[in-house]
Design an enzyme around this catalytic site. Sequence first.
Site, PDB file in Angstrom:
ATOM      1  N   ASP A  35       0.877  -1.176   0.000  1.00 50.64           N
ATOM      2  CA  ASP A  35       0.000   0.000   0.000  1.00 50.64           C
ATOM      3  C   ASP A  35       0.913   1.224   0.000  1.00 50.64           C
ATOM      4  O   ASP A  35       1.628   1.465   0.975  1.00 50.64           O
ATOM      5  CB  ASP A  35      -0.885  -0.042   1.257  1.00 50.64           C
ATOM      6  CG  ASP A  35      -1.808   1.157   1.353  1.00 50.64           C
ATOM      7  OD1 ASP A  35      -1.609   2.142   0.607  1.00 50.64           O
ATOM      8  OD2 ASP A  35      -2.727   1.106   2.188  1.00 50.64           O
ATOM      9  N   ALA A  59      -2.695   4.602  -8.236  1.00 47.97           N
ATOM     10  CA  ALA A  59      -3.441   5.827  -7.920  1.00 47.97           C
ATOM     11  C   ALA A  59      -4.850   5.471  -7.491  1.00 47.97           C
ATOM     12  O   ALA A  59      -5.342   4.377  -7.776  1.00 47.97           O
ATOM     13  CB  ALA A  59      -3.498   6.745  -9.144  1.00 47.97           C
ATOM     14  N   THR A 100      -2.201  13.892 -14.062  1.00 48.68           N
ATOM     15  CA  THR A 100      -3.441  13.984 -14.833  1.00 48.68           C
ATOM     16  C   THR A 100      -3.742  15.385 -15.364  1.00 48.68           C
ATOM     17  O   THR A 100      -3.346  16.394 -14.751  1.00 48.68           O
ATOM     18  CB  THR A 100      -4.622  13.529 -13.935  1.00 48.68           C
ATOM     19  OG1 THR A 100      -5.851  13.768 -14.620  1.00 48.68           O
ATOM     20  CG2 THR A 100      -4.657  14.283 -12.617  1.00 48.68           C
ATOM     21  N   TYR A 124     -10.197  14.646  -6.908  1.00 47.75           N
ATOM     22  CA  TYR A 124      -9.196  13.779  -7.560  1.00 47.75           C
ATOM     23  C   TYR A 124      -8.047  14.619  -8.118  1.00 47.75           C
ATOM     24  O   TYR A 124      -6.871  14.342  -7.841  1.00 47.75           O
ATOM     25  CB  TYR A 124      -9.871  12.959  -8.672  1.00 47.75           C
ATOM     26  CG  TYR A 124      -8.898  12.280  -9.604  1.00 47.75           C
ATOM     27  CD1 TYR A 124      -8.160  11.163  -9.204  1.00 47.75           C
ATOM     28  CD2 TYR A 124      -8.705  12.751 -10.913  1.00 47.75           C
ATOM     29  CE1 TYR A 124      -7.259  10.543 -10.066  1.00 47.75           C
ATOM     30  CE2 TYR A 124      -7.815  12.134 -11.781  1.00 47.75           C
ATOM     31  CZ  TYR A 124      -7.089  11.032 -11.349  1.00 47.75           C
ATOM     32  OH  TYR A 124      -6.199  10.438 -12.215  1.00 47.75           O
TER      33      TYR A 124
HETATM   34  N1  LIG Z   1      -7.567   6.410 -16.068  1.00 51.67           N
HETATM   35  C1  LIG Z   1      -7.495   7.637 -16.586  1.00 51.67           C
HETATM   36  O1  LIG Z   1      -8.323   8.055 -17.396  1.00 51.67           O
HETATM   37  C2  LIG Z   1      -6.362   8.550 -16.205  1.00 51.67           C
HETATM   38  C3  LIG Z   1      -6.362   9.852 -16.693  1.00 51.67           C
HETATM   39  C4  LIG Z   1      -5.306  10.716 -16.351  1.00 51.67           C
HETATM   40  C5  LIG Z   1      -4.291  10.255 -15.539  1.00 51.67           C
HETATM   41  N2  LIG Z   1      -4.328   8.985 -15.049  1.00 51.67           N
HETATM   42  C6  LIG Z   1      -3.239   8.559 -14.168  1.00 51.67           C
HETATM   43  O2  LIG Z   1      -2.552   7.500 -14.803  1.00 51.67           O
HETATM   44  C7  LIG Z   1      -2.038   6.602 -13.821  1.00 51.67           C
HETATM   45  C8  LIG Z   1      -2.465   5.190 -14.159  1.00 51.67           C
HETATM   46  O3  LIG Z   1      -3.898   5.145 -14.207  1.00 51.67           O
HETATM   47  P1  LIG Z   1      -4.689   3.814 -14.548  1.00 51.67           P
HETATM   48  O4  LIG Z   1      -5.837   4.201 -15.376  1.00 51.67           O
HETATM   49  O5  LIG Z   1      -3.755   2.758 -14.992  1.00 51.67           O
HETATM   50  O6  LIG Z   1      -5.243   3.463 -13.071  1.00 51.67           O
HETATM   51  P2  LIG Z   1      -5.980   2.152 -12.594  1.00 51.67           P
HETATM   52  O7  LIG Z   1      -6.288   1.261 -13.735  1.00 51.67           O
HETATM   53  O8  LIG Z   1      -7.083   2.612 -11.692  1.00 51.67           O
HETATM   54  O9  LIG Z   1      -4.846   1.425 -11.724  1.00 51.67           O
HETATM   55  C9  LIG Z   1      -4.389   1.954 -10.520  1.00 51.67           C
HETATM   56  C10 LIG Z   1      -3.834   0.814  -9.690  1.00 51.67           C
HETATM   57  O10 LIG Z   1      -3.366   1.355  -8.457  1.00 51.67           O
HETATM   58  C11 LIG Z   1      -3.825   0.489  -7.413  1.00 51.67           C
HETATM   59  N3  LIG Z   1      -3.887   1.188  -6.136  1.00 51.67           N
HETATM   60  C12 LIG Z   1      -4.901   1.939  -5.646  1.00 51.67           C
HETATM   61  N4  LIG Z   1      -4.608   2.366  -4.409  1.00 51.67           N
HETATM   62  C13 LIG Z   1      -3.378   1.867  -4.096  1.00 51.67           C
HETATM   63  C14 LIG Z   1      -2.549   1.937  -2.956  1.00 51.67           C
HETATM   64  N5  LIG Z   1      -2.921   2.590  -1.850  1.00 51.67           N
HETATM   65  N6  LIG Z   1      -1.347   1.314  -3.003  1.00 51.67           N
HETATM   66  C15 LIG Z   1      -0.961   0.622  -4.089  1.00 51.67           C
HETATM   67  N7  LIG Z   1      -1.705   0.503  -5.199  1.00 51.67           N
HETATM   68  C16 LIG Z   1      -2.909   1.128  -5.204  1.00 51.67           C
HETATM   69  C17 LIG Z   1      -5.172   0.038  -7.895  1.00 51.67           C
HETATM   70  O11 LIG Z   1      -5.601  -1.091  -7.165  1.00 51.67           O
HETATM   71  P3  LIG Z   1      -7.200  -1.312  -6.955  1.00 51.67           P
HETATM   72  O12 LIG Z   1      -7.784  -1.501  -8.325  1.00 51.67           O
HETATM   73  O13 LIG Z   1      -7.259  -2.504  -6.077  1.00 51.67           O
HETATM   74  O14 LIG Z   1      -7.719  -0.052  -6.308  1.00 51.67           O
HETATM   75  C18 LIG Z   1      -4.878  -0.256  -9.359  1.00 51.67           C
HETATM   76  O15 LIG Z   1      -4.358  -1.556  -9.537  1.00 51.67           O
HETATM   77  C19 LIG Z   1      -2.536   7.123 -12.475  1.00 51.67           C
HETATM   78  O16 LIG Z   1      -1.548   7.928 -11.906  1.00 51.67           O
HETATM   79  C20 LIG Z   1      -3.728   7.987 -12.842  1.00 51.67           C
HETATM   80  O17 LIG Z   1      -3.947   9.008 -11.884  1.00 51.67           O
HETATM   81  C21 LIG Z   1      -5.327   8.112 -15.370  1.00 51.67           C
END
Ligand SMILES: NC(=O)c1ccc[n+]([C@@H]2O[C@H](COP(=O)([O-])OP(=O)(O)OC[C@H]3O[C@@H](n4cnc5c(N)ncnc54)[C@H](OP(=O)(O)O)[C@@H]3O)[C@@H](O)[C@H]2O)c1
Length: 289
Positions: A35, A59, A100, A124
Site C-alpha cells: 500500500d 493511484a 493527470t 481527484y
Molecule cells: N484512467 C485515466 O483516465 C487517467 C487519466 C489521467 C491520468 N491517469 C493517471 O494515470 C495513472 C495510471 O492510471 P490507470 O488508469 O492505470 O489506473 P488504474 O487502472 O485505476 O490502476 C491503478 C492501480 O493502483 C492500485 N492502487 C490503488 N490504491 C493503491 C494503494 N494505496 N497502493 C498501491 N496501489 C494502489 C489500484 O488497485 P485497486 O484496483 O485494487 O484499487 C490499481 O491496480 C494514475 O496515476 C492515474 O492518476 C489516469
Amino acid sequence: MKVMITGCNGQLGSELQASCPAYHELVCVDLPQLDISDDKAVSEFLKAQQPQVIINAAAYTAVDKAESDQALSYAVNADGAGNLARGAQQIGARFIQISTDFIFSGEQSSPYQPDDQPGPMAVYGASKLAGEQQVLTENASAVIIRTAWVYSRFGGNFVKTMLRLMAEREELSVVSDQVGTPCWAAGLATVIWRFLEREELQGIYHWTDAGVASWYDFAVAIEQQARELGLLEKPCTIKPISSADYPTPAKRPAYSVLDKTSCWQASGLEGQHWQLALGEMLQQLQQQQ
Ligand SMILES: NC(=O)c1ccc[n+]([C@@H]2O[C@H](COP(=O)([O-])OP(=O)(O)OC[C@H]3O[C@@H](n4cnc5c(N)ncnc54)[C@H](OP(=O)(O)O)[C@@H]3O)[C@@H](O)[C@H]2O)c1
C-alpha cells in the site's frame, strides 16, 4: 535495470508489464502486497528490493467517488506519491510519477503547457496536484508525466463501458462539451520505457495521443470502428448532450487538451492520432474474443 512498477494490475501497470524491454528486471507490486500510502511499508520494501527506477502507476482513480472519499484520495495520490518519491531519493533510484489533466481548470482554449497554472476543479485532481508537489519536494530529479482519458485492453475504462452500453442499447447520450484527448495506455507505456533510456530527463511532461476530441466524438469513433471490426453487431445512435444534462459528483474541466511538444522532443516519440490508437486497441479486443 531493476525497475519497480506500483499499481501493476491497473491499466498502465499492465501495459508497462506487457511492453517491458527484456533487458529490464521487473518488480511488480499492487494492493494488497504494498500500500503506497503506508510510509513505513514503502520504505522497508524499497530498502529490501533496491530498484534502480520506480514507476508509480498506482493511484486512486475513482474521480466521482473521490468527492466523498477525500481522505483516501489524498492518502494514495498525494502521500503515496510522496512516500515513493522520498524512498526513491533515499536509495538513489530514479522516480517517475504519472499525473493527470484534471489538475487544470479547463478555462483555457489552447493546449495546456507543463508549466501552466494548475487549478483543479475537484478532489481527484487536487489530490494528484498535491502528489506532484510532494514528489518535487522530496525528489528534485523526479519525472512527472501528465496524461488524460486513459484506456487499455486491461481494466475498466470509457471504451469498454461504451462497447457494453452500445451492445445493450439502441441509443446513447454522451457529453459533447468536454474536450480533451484520449490516451491509449500502451502508447504511454512505450514513452515511459523511452524515458528510462534518457537518464538526464527530469521535470514535468505531457503525454496523450495526438488530436482533439469531445467524449461524444470519442464515442462516435468507438461505435464506427467497433462495427467495422465486428465487435458490435448492430448500430447504436450516439447523441450529443451537455454536461449540465449529465451531472456528476465531480466537476470536470471543459477543455483539457495537453501540449505534448516537450515530451515529443525529449522522448523522440510523437503520439499517433487518437483514432489510430483506438483502432489498434479495438483490434486487440477483437483478437481476444
Ligand atoms: N484512467 C485515466 O483516465 C487517467 C487519466 C489521467 C491520468 N491517469 C493517471 O494515470 C495513472 C495510471 O492510471 P490507470 O488508469 O492505470 O489506473 P488504474 O487502472 O485505476 O490502476 C491503478 C492501480 O493502483 C492500485 N492502487 C490503488 N490504491 C493503491 C494503494 N494505496 N497502493 C498501491 N496501489 C494502489 C489500484 O488497485 P485497486 O484496483 O485494487 O484499487 C490499481 O491496480 C494514475 O496515476 C492515474 O492518476 C489516469
